[in-house]
Design a protein around this motif. Sequence first.
Motif, short mmCIF file in Angstrom:
data_model
loop_
_atom_site.label_atom_id
_atom_site.label_comp_id
_atom_site.label_asym_id
_atom_site.label_seq_id
_atom_site.Cartn_x
_atom_site.Cartn_y
_atom_site.Cartn_z
N GLU A 1 0.83 -1.20 0.00
CA GLU A 1 0.00 0.00 0.00
C GLU A 1 0.87 1.26 0.00
OE1 GLU A 1 -2.53 -0.42 3.36
OE2 GLU A 1 -3.72 -2.04 2.47
N LYS A 42 -8.39 16.11 0.38
CA LYS A 42 -9.59 15.70 1.12
C LYS A 42 -10.86 16.05 0.34
CE LYS A 42 -7.45 16.10 5.69
NZ LYS A 42 -7.40 16.87 6.95
N LYS A 79 -11.26 13.42 -2.36
CA LYS A 79 -11.79 12.16 -1.82
C LYS A 79 -13.28 12.26 -1.56
CE LYS A 79 -7.51 10.82 0.56
NZ LYS A 79 -6.85 10.66 1.88
N LYS A 80 -13.70 13.40 -1.05
CA LYS A 80 -15.12 13.59 -0.73
C LYS A 80 -15.98 13.67 -1.99
CE LYS A 80 -18.10 16.43 2.22
NZ LYS A 80 -18.16 17.59 3.14
N THR A 130 -15.36 12.20 -4.97
CA THR A 130 -15.25 11.07 -5.88
C THR A 130 -15.81 9.79 -5.28
OG1 THR A 130 -12.97 10.73 -5.09
CG2 THR A 130 -13.24 11.96 -7.13
N ARG A 131 -16.04 8.82 -6.16
CA ARG A 131 -16.60 7.52 -5.76
C ARG A 131 -15.47 6.54 -5.46
NH1 ARG A 131 -19.36 6.87 -11.49
NH2 ARG A 131 -17.16 7.36 -11.91
N GLU A 132 -15.84 5.41 -4.87
CA GLU A 132 -14.84 4.38 -4.59
C GLU A 132 -14.25 3.82 -5.88
OE1 GLU A 132 -16.24 1.28 -2.09
OE2 GLU A 132 -16.64 2.59 -0.37
N THR A 133 -15.03 3.82 -6.95
CA THR A 133 -14.56 3.28 -8.22
C THR A 133 -13.68 4.26 -8.99
OG1 THR A 133 -16.64 4.02 -9.23
CG2 THR A 133 -16.51 1.71 -8.52
N ASP A 134 -13.66 5.52 -8.58
CA ASP A 134 -12.80 6.51 -9.23
C ASP A 134 -11.36 6.32 -8.78
OD1 ASP A 134 -15.07 7.57 -10.45
OD2 ASP A 134 -15.39 9.02 -8.83
N ILE A 135 -10.42 6.70 -9.62
CA ILE A 135 -9.01 6.49 -9.33
C ILE A 135 -8.33 7.85 -9.26
CG2 ILE A 135 -6.89 5.35 -10.09
CD1 ILE A 135 -8.77 3.48 -11.78
#
Length: 322
Positions: A154, A219, A222-223, A225-230
């Motif tokens: 990671e 931050k 992150k807020k 965007t979606r989990e699937t976004d990179i």
Amino acid sequence: MEMGTQVSGSSSWQHALVSSIEVGIVVVDTNFVIEQWNQFMQNHSGYDLNDVRGRSLFTCFDDLDEAWLKNKCQPAVEMNTPVFMIWEQRHYLFKMDTARPVTSPAEYMYQNISIFPILCEKGAVEKICFLVYDVTDQAMSKMRIEGLNQKLKEISRVDGLTQLFNRRYWQERFEREFKLTIRSKKPISVLMLDIDHFKKVNDTYGHQAGDAVIQSISKLIKKATRETDIAGRYGGEEFVILLPDTTAENAYTVGERIRKAAEKTLVEHEGAEISVTISAGIAEFNAAYTQPLLWLEAADQALYDAKNAGRNTVIVSAVNTA
């Protein structure tokens, strides 16, 4: 021979050996009724042999999957063949406390299991013997190493300041998605953004303040965007976001969401309140982009156009999408 209790017809040394051995011994008949149980099992299960003899194994350990265990023992019963099971396949057969419940981080004893058939005088299988090996320490050690390896993996992918993907890993994902998109033909867009007049922030407030601003924008990304976004930090104050299943129009909505949030954000640093804006460029994938770099350059050019348009704006690439 009874194990774990005084038995007639067996020598004292045999009894002492079976009682002191650091391996669990459980003997059942072919109906899985318990016949023998050694001191190891008594110590760790909390059951004395007299408590369990004559009882079904499945009533003593009610979390045992009866159908699964009978199927697992089938080769031993029907073909007189030993069966082995390691903790990686199933953490335990008999749920019991660890040998060191106070100091061990494990919630239960991890076990390797050997299953042996016991034959009668006529050669038929009449009993099944389970040998239970406590491998908790080995399991914990391996899982710690695997956990450390995962953390290192990671770390190698993530930018330390923003906790977004670093440029190298983001580029790998971008190129992979490029190849997938050529086949799938689903809409996908890339968004590049950077912080307006960032050099001025560093020159006025110092690099630590600049880092705080970068963290603040990350931050917001992150807020938004979606989990699937990179999302990744591409370098310095520049960020990139790959938006699968997203048209340029929808990507523009994401860019505007980030832009408006940044415009309203005040970053506090050593008593100062720092306000910044961002500019962004967007390019939706189309057949004109025969190489990943061409697609990324289109978004970069749109970002450049946003800067020239006065900053604090989002612009979509004008490349023909026909």
